[in-house]
Write a protein that holds these residues in place. Structure first.
Motif, PDB file in Angstrom:
ATOM      1  N   MET A  36       6.157   5.691  -0.228  1.00  0.00           N
ATOM      2  CA  MET A  36       6.305   4.324   0.225  1.00  0.00           C
ATOM      3  C   MET A  36       5.738   4.219   1.642  1.00  0.00           C
ATOM      4  O   MET A  36       6.114   4.953   2.536  1.00  0.00           O
ATOM      5  CB  MET A  36       7.783   3.942   0.214  1.00  0.00           C
ATOM      6  CG  MET A  36       8.049   2.591   0.730  1.00  0.00           C
ATOM      7  SD  MET A  36       9.822   2.264   0.648  1.00  0.00           S
ATOM      8  CE  MET A  36       9.859   0.685   1.388  1.00  0.00           C
ATOM      9  N   GLU A  37       4.856   3.294   1.809  1.00  0.00           N
ATOM     10  CA  GLU A  37       4.252   3.064   3.121  1.00  0.00           C
ATOM     11  C   GLU A  37       4.874   1.828   3.751  1.00  0.00           C
ATOM     12  O   GLU A  37       4.998   0.780   3.123  1.00  0.00           O
ATOM     13  CB  GLU A  37       2.748   2.856   2.983  1.00  0.00           C
ATOM     14  CG  GLU A  37       2.044   2.725   4.303  1.00  0.00           C
ATOM     15  CD  GLU A  37       0.536   2.578   4.139  1.00  0.00           C
ATOM     16  OE1 GLU A  37      -0.050   1.851   4.941  1.00  0.00           O
ATOM     17  OE2 GLU A  37      -0.016   3.179   3.201  1.00  0.00           O
ATOM     18  N   ILE A  38       5.284   1.946   4.991  1.00  0.00           N
ATOM     19  CA  ILE A  38       5.861   0.823   5.717  1.00  0.00           C
ATOM     20  C   ILE A  38       4.799   0.240   6.631  1.00  0.00           C
ATOM     21  O   ILE A  38       4.112   0.965   7.346  1.00  0.00           O
ATOM     22  CB  ILE A  38       7.077   1.268   6.547  1.00  0.00           C
ATOM     23  CG1 ILE A  38       8.168   1.773   5.605  1.00  0.00           C
ATOM     24  CG2 ILE A  38       7.590   0.125   7.396  1.00  0.00           C
ATOM     25  CD1 ILE A  38       9.356   2.355   6.315  1.00  0.00           C
ATOM     26  N   GLN A  39       4.694  -1.069   6.580  1.00  0.00           N
ATOM     27  CA  GLN A  39       3.713  -1.750   7.408  1.00  0.00           C
ATOM     28  C   GLN A  39       4.429  -2.811   8.230  1.00  0.00           C
ATOM     29  O   GLN A  39       5.142  -3.656   7.691  1.00  0.00           O
ATOM     30  CB  GLN A  39       2.643  -2.395   6.529  1.00  0.00           C
ATOM     31  CG  GLN A  39       1.532  -3.024   7.316  1.00  0.00           C
ATOM     32  CD  GLN A  39       0.419  -3.525   6.395  1.00  0.00           C
ATOM     33  OE1 GLN A  39       0.474  -3.396   5.186  1.00  0.00           O
ATOM     34  NE2 GLN A  39      -0.584  -4.123   6.990  1.00  0.00           N
ATOM     35  N   ILE A  40       4.282  -2.771   9.523  1.00  0.00           N
ATOM     36  CA  ILE A  40       4.890  -3.756  10.418  1.00  0.00           C
ATOM     37  C   ILE A  40       3.851  -4.815  10.741  1.00  0.00           C
ATOM     38  O   ILE A  40       2.741  -4.500  11.166  1.00  0.00           O
ATOM     39  CB  ILE A  40       5.401  -3.091  11.705  1.00  0.00           C
ATOM     40  CG1 ILE A  40       6.467  -2.057  11.341  1.00  0.00           C
ATOM     41  CG2 ILE A  40       5.947  -4.137  12.667  1.00  0.00           C
ATOM     42  CD1 ILE A  40       6.952  -1.237  12.501  1.00  0.00           C
ATOM     43  N   GLU A  41       4.244  -6.065  10.501  1.00  0.00           N
ATOM     44  CA  GLU A  41       3.332  -7.179  10.727  1.00  0.00           C
ATOM     45  C   GLU A  41       3.947  -8.148  11.722  1.00  0.00           C
ATOM     46  O   GLU A  41       5.166  -8.232  11.845  1.00  0.00           O
ATOM     47  CB  GLU A  41       3.071  -7.912   9.409  1.00  0.00           C
ATOM     48  CG  GLU A  41       2.441  -7.036   8.346  1.00  0.00           C
ATOM     49  CD  GLU A  41       2.294  -7.767   7.020  1.00  0.00           C
ATOM     50  OE1 GLU A  41       2.707  -8.943   6.915  1.00  0.00           O
ATOM     51  OE2 GLU A  41       1.786  -7.147   6.090  1.00  0.00           O
ATOM     52  N   PRO A  42       3.139  -8.916  12.406  1.00  0.00           N
ATOM     53  CA  PRO A  42       3.676  -9.936  13.320  1.00  0.00           C
ATOM     54  C   PRO A  42       4.471 -10.986  12.536  1.00  0.00           C
ATOM     55  O   PRO A  42       4.154 -11.295  11.386  1.00  0.00           O
ATOM     56  CB  PRO A  42       2.443 -10.567  13.942  1.00  0.00           C
ATOM     57  CG  PRO A  42       1.314  -9.635  13.662  1.00  0.00           C
ATOM     58  CD  PRO A  42       1.686  -8.866  12.427  1.00  0.00           C
ATOM     59  N   TYR A  43       5.492 -11.508  13.169  1.00  0.00           N
ATOM     60  CA  TYR A  43       6.311 -12.546  12.552  1.00  0.00           C
ATOM     61  C   TYR A  43       5.511 -13.828  12.380  1.00  0.00           C
ATOM     62  O   TYR A  43       4.750 -14.230  13.246  1.00  0.00           O
ATOM     63  CB  TYR A  43       7.541 -12.827  13.431  1.00  0.00           C
ATOM     64  CG  TYR A  43       8.293 -14.059  13.019  1.00  0.00           C
ATOM     65  CD1 TYR A  43       9.104 -14.038  11.900  1.00  0.00           C
ATOM     66  CD2 TYR A  43       8.166 -15.241  13.727  1.00  0.00           C
ATOM     67  CE1 TYR A  43       9.788 -15.177  11.510  1.00  0.00           C
ATOM     68  CE2 TYR A  43       8.854 -16.384  13.344  1.00  0.00           C
ATOM     69  CZ  TYR A  43       9.658 -16.342  12.234  1.00  0.00           C
ATOM     70  OH  TYR A  43      10.331 -17.469  11.845  1.00  0.00           O
ATOM     71  N   GLU A  44       5.711 -14.470  11.232  1.00  0.00           N
ATOM     72  CA  GLU A  44       5.152 -15.791  10.969  1.00  0.00           C
ATOM     73  C   GLU A  44       6.292 -16.708  10.554  1.00  0.00           C
ATOM     74  O   GLU A  44       7.179 -16.300   9.809  1.00  0.00           O
ATOM     75  CB  GLU A  44       4.102 -15.721   9.856  1.00  0.00           C
ATOM     76  CG  GLU A  44       2.876 -14.903  10.237  1.00  0.00           C
ATOM     77  CD  GLU A  44       1.851 -14.867   9.123  1.00  0.00           C
ATOM     78  OE1 GLU A  44       1.869 -15.764   8.257  1.00  0.00           O
ATOM     79  OE2 GLU A  44       1.040 -13.928   9.118  1.00  0.00           O
TER      80      GLU A  44
END
Length: 53
Positions: free
Chosen positions: A1-9
């Motif tokens: 499982m890969e975790i990806q952190i993205e900016p909040y929208e």
């Protein structure tokens, strides 16, 4: 499982709220079971969900 952190929208807000409620509901339910009811209601007089909004 890969975790990806993205900016909040802003469009993610509903999903974040639903996730938070799922995560915190069992915690607050267990706290309420072991804490004196009067003390619990002093901390969260309306409901813990209202206290954190």
């Amino acid at each position: 499982m890969e975790i990806q952190i993205e900016p909040y929208e802003a469009k993610q807000l509903d999903a974040i709220i639903r996730l938070s409620l799922r995560a915190w509901t069992p915690v607050f339910e267990s706290i309420q079971k072991v804490m004196d009811l009067d003390v619990y209601q002093e901390f969260y007089p309306k409901d813990w969900r209202v206290s954190f909004s």
